[in-house]
Motif scaffolding. Structure first.
Motif, PDB file in Angstrom:
ATOM      1  N   SER A 132     -11.914   2.863 -12.546  1.00 53.43           N
ATOM      2  CA  SER A 132     -10.794   3.331 -13.355  1.00 53.43           C
ATOM      3  C   SER A 132      -9.796   4.060 -12.463  1.00 53.43           C
ATOM      4  N   LEU A 133      -8.546   3.701 -12.591  1.00 52.80           N
ATOM      5  CA  LEU A 133      -7.505   4.330 -11.784  1.00 52.80           C
ATOM      6  C   LEU A 133      -6.910   5.520 -12.533  1.00 52.80           C
ATOM      7  N   PRO A 134      -6.548   6.580 -11.816  1.00 47.78           N
ATOM      8  CA  PRO A 134      -5.971   7.756 -12.471  1.00 47.78           C
ATOM      9  C   PRO A 134      -4.547   7.501 -12.960  1.00 47.78           C
ATOM     10  N   ASP A 135      -4.099   8.347 -13.876  1.00 48.61           N
ATOM     11  CA  ASP A 135      -2.716   8.324 -14.341  1.00 48.61           C
ATOM     12  C   ASP A 135      -1.825   8.653 -13.141  1.00 48.61           C
ATOM     13  N   ILE A 136      -0.818   7.861 -12.921  1.00 49.53           N
ATOM     14  CA  ILE A 136       0.047   8.051 -11.752  1.00 49.53           C
ATOM     15  C   ILE A 136       0.729   9.413 -11.765  1.00 49.53           C
ATOM     16  N   ARG A 137       0.937   9.993 -12.943  1.00 46.48           N
ATOM     17  CA  ARG A 137       1.583  11.309 -13.037  1.00 46.48           C
ATOM     18  C   ARG A 137       0.730  12.421 -12.432  1.00 46.48           C
ATOM     19  N   THR A 138      -0.571  12.168 -12.271  1.00 47.09           N
ATOM     20  CA  THR A 138      -1.438  13.164 -11.639  1.00 47.09           C
ATOM     21  C   THR A 138      -1.403  13.062 -10.118  1.00 47.09           C
ATOM     22  N   LEU A 139      -0.765  12.022  -9.593  1.00 43.52           N
ATOM     23  CA  LEU A 139      -0.758  11.771  -8.147  1.00 43.52           C
ATOM     24  C   LEU A 139       0.561  12.109  -7.475  1.00 43.52           C
ATOM     25  N   VAL A 140       1.637  12.136  -8.250  1.00 48.16           N
ATOM     26  CA  VAL A 140       2.977  12.340  -7.704  1.00 48.16           C
ATOM     27  C   VAL A 140       3.435  13.754  -8.069  1.00 48.16           C
ATOM     28  N   PRO A 141       3.871  14.535  -7.071  1.00 46.03           N
ATOM     29  CA  PRO A 141       4.272  15.927  -7.368  1.00 46.03           C
ATOM     30  C   PRO A 141       5.682  16.035  -7.959  1.00 46.03           C
ATOM     31  N   HIS A 142       5.937  15.260  -9.006  1.00 44.89           N
ATOM     32  CA  HIS A 142       7.187  15.298  -9.754  1.00 44.89           C
ATOM     33  C   HIS A 142       6.836  15.590 -11.201  1.00 44.89           C
ATOM     34  N   ALA A 143       7.826  15.915 -11.998  1.00 43.86           N
ATOM     35  CA  ALA A 143       7.569  16.218 -13.401  1.00 43.86           C
ATOM     36  C   ALA A 143       8.505  15.441 -14.307  1.00 43.86           C
ATOM     37  N   GLY A 144       8.053  15.235 -15.534  1.00 44.91           N
ATOM     38  CA  GLY A 144       8.881  14.630 -16.569  1.00 44.91           C
ATOM     39  C   GLY A 144       9.498  13.311 -16.156  1.00 44.91           C
TER      40      GLY A 144
ATOM     41  N   LEU B  91       7.613   5.936 -11.551  1.00 39.77           N
ATOM     42  CA  LEU B  91       6.604   4.886 -11.604  1.00 39.77           C
ATOM     43  C   LEU B  91       5.849   4.984 -12.928  1.00 39.77           C
ATOM     44  N   ASP B  92       5.453   3.832 -13.473  1.00 39.32           N
ATOM     45  CA  ASP B  92       4.765   3.816 -14.761  1.00 39.32           C
ATOM     46  C   ASP B  92       3.249   3.858 -14.648  1.00 39.32           C
ATOM     47  N   SER B  93       2.690   3.136 -13.688  1.00 38.56           N
ATOM     48  CA  SER B  93       1.231   3.081 -13.605  1.00 38.56           C
ATOM     49  C   SER B  93       0.786   2.630 -12.221  1.00 38.56           C
TER      50      SER B  93
ATOM     51  N   MET C  77       9.774   3.304  -3.757  1.00 41.92           N
ATOM     52  CA  MET C  77       8.897   3.201  -2.595  1.00 41.92           C
ATOM     53  C   MET C  77       8.359   4.576  -2.188  1.00 41.92           C
ATOM     54  N   ALA C  78       9.245   5.567  -2.123  1.00 40.64           N
ATOM     55  CA  ALA C  78       8.844   6.916  -1.730  1.00 40.64           C
ATOM     56  C   ALA C  78       7.814   7.493  -2.704  1.00 40.64           C
ATOM     57  N   GLN C  79       8.010   7.254  -4.004  1.00 41.55           N
ATOM     58  CA  GLN C  79       7.046   7.759  -4.973  1.00 41.55           C
ATOM     59  C   GLN C  79       5.716   7.022  -4.883  1.00 41.55           C
ATOM     60  N   ALA C  80       5.735   5.751  -4.530  1.00 39.23           N
ATOM     61  CA  ALA C  80       4.481   5.023  -4.327  1.00 39.23           C
ATOM     62  C   ALA C  80       3.737   5.578  -3.106  1.00 39.23           C
ATOM     63  N   VAL C  81       4.466   5.939  -2.065  1.00 41.01           N
ATOM     64  CA  VAL C  81       3.847   6.591  -0.901  1.00 41.01           C
ATOM     65  C   VAL C  81       3.251   7.934  -1.324  1.00 41.01           C
ATOM     66  N   ALA C  82       3.984   8.689  -2.136  1.00 38.03           N
ATOM     67  CA  ALA C  82       3.476   9.974  -2.636  1.00 38.03           C
ATOM     68  C   ALA C  82       2.209   9.760  -3.465  1.00 38.03           C
ATOM     69  N   ALA C  83       2.186   8.721  -4.282  1.00 36.52           N
ATOM     70  CA  ALA C  83       1.001   8.418  -5.081  1.00 36.52           C
ATOM     71  C   ALA C  83      -0.181   8.080  -4.178  1.00 36.52           C
ATOM     72  N   PHE C  84       0.077   7.349  -3.092  1.00 38.39           N
ATOM     73  CA  PHE C  84      -0.977   7.028  -2.125  1.00 38.39           C
ATOM     74  C   PHE C  84      -1.552   8.315  -1.532  1.00 38.39           C
TER      75      PHE C  84
ATOM     76  N   HIS D  96       4.645  -2.161  -3.578  1.00 37.73           N
ATOM     77  CA  HIS D  96       3.518  -2.187  -2.641  1.00 37.73           C
ATOM     78  C   HIS D  96       3.838  -1.308  -1.439  1.00 37.73           C
ATOM     79  N   VAL D  97       2.890  -0.460  -1.054  1.00 41.59           N
ATOM     80  CA  VAL D  97       3.035   0.327   0.167  1.00 41.59           C
ATOM     81  C   VAL D  97       1.797   0.124   1.019  1.00 41.59           C
ATOM     82  N   GLN D  98       2.011   0.055   2.325  1.00 42.40           N
ATOM     83  CA  GLN D  98       0.912  -0.082   3.274  1.00 42.40           C
ATOM     84  C   GLN D  98       1.151   0.875   4.429  1.00 42.40           C
ATOM     85  N   ARG D  99       0.172   1.738   4.662  1.00 41.15           N
ATOM     86  CA  ARG D  99       0.305   2.715   5.742  1.00 41.15           C
ATOM     87  C   ARG D  99       0.332   1.984   7.077  1.00 41.15           C
ATOM     88  N   ALA D 100       1.381   2.242   7.847  1.00 40.83           N
ATOM     89  CA  ALA D 100       1.512   1.672   9.187  1.00 40.83           C
ATOM     90  C   ALA D 100       1.000   2.657  10.229  1.00 40.83           C
TER      91      ALA D 100
END
Length: 160
Positions: free
Chosen positions: A2-14, A19-21, A57-64, A103-107
């Motif tokens: 089970s994957l977590p809610d993306i809102r718990t991974l990104v230090p943004h609010a509201g 990102l949706d999921s 893209m930046a928010q997907a990196v933050a989620a990672f 999609h993000v991939q750590r280089a």
């Protein structure tokens, strides 16, 4: 798994969480989803300008980074988008009704908090298994160990 809610991974609010999921996470990769609707932040009534793709893209990196932190039992930390390199888009905007996969991939990731990620945004509904690439770039980021100390140091160095 089970994957977590993306809102718990990104230090943004509201509404600033764009990102949706979460779609998938790997050791060096993450895929997030964005559904473009008339209510999507930055939508002009028909589309979201493709320039917003850098923030997706930046928010997907933050989620990672947030996912990695939570996996280690740590809290999600603030990071900084330093820049994008070679941001190229295949469309002027992301139309209402579009379902995007970011999609993000750590280089690379340095011990000093600097990192670089190869990123792409694809049309998730494209018949091709990987989707049509709508945008791609390399995103560079910085995540200090202690953001408050880092900001205080910058403030002190900037004082005359």
């Amino acid at each position: 798994m089970s994957l977590p809610d993306i809102r718990t991974l990104v230090p943004h609010a509201g509404p600033m969480v764009l990102l949706d999921s979460l779609v998938s996470v790997g050791d060096e990769t993450l895929c997030a989803e964005v559904n473009i609707t008339a209510e999507t932040l930055f939508c002009d009534g028909s589309a979201v300008g493709s320039w917003v793709g850098v923030e997706y893209m930046a928010q997907a990196v933050a989620a990672f980074a947030g996912y990695e932190a939570q996996s280690r039992g740590e809290s999600v930390k603030v990071g900084f988008l330093l820049g994008s390199r070679k941001y190229e888009v295949a469309c002027p905007g992301f139309s209402i009704g579009s379902r995007l996969h970011v999609h993000v991939q750590r280089a690379l990731q340095g011990e000093n908090g600097l990192g670089a990620f190869g990123c792409r945004i694809v049309d998730a509904d494209d018949a091709d298994a990987d989707g049509a690439v709508l945008a791609h770039a390399t995103i560079t980021v910085f995540q200090p160990d202690n953001v408050n100390e880092f900001l205080q140091q910058i403030s002190n160095e900037g004082a005359v």
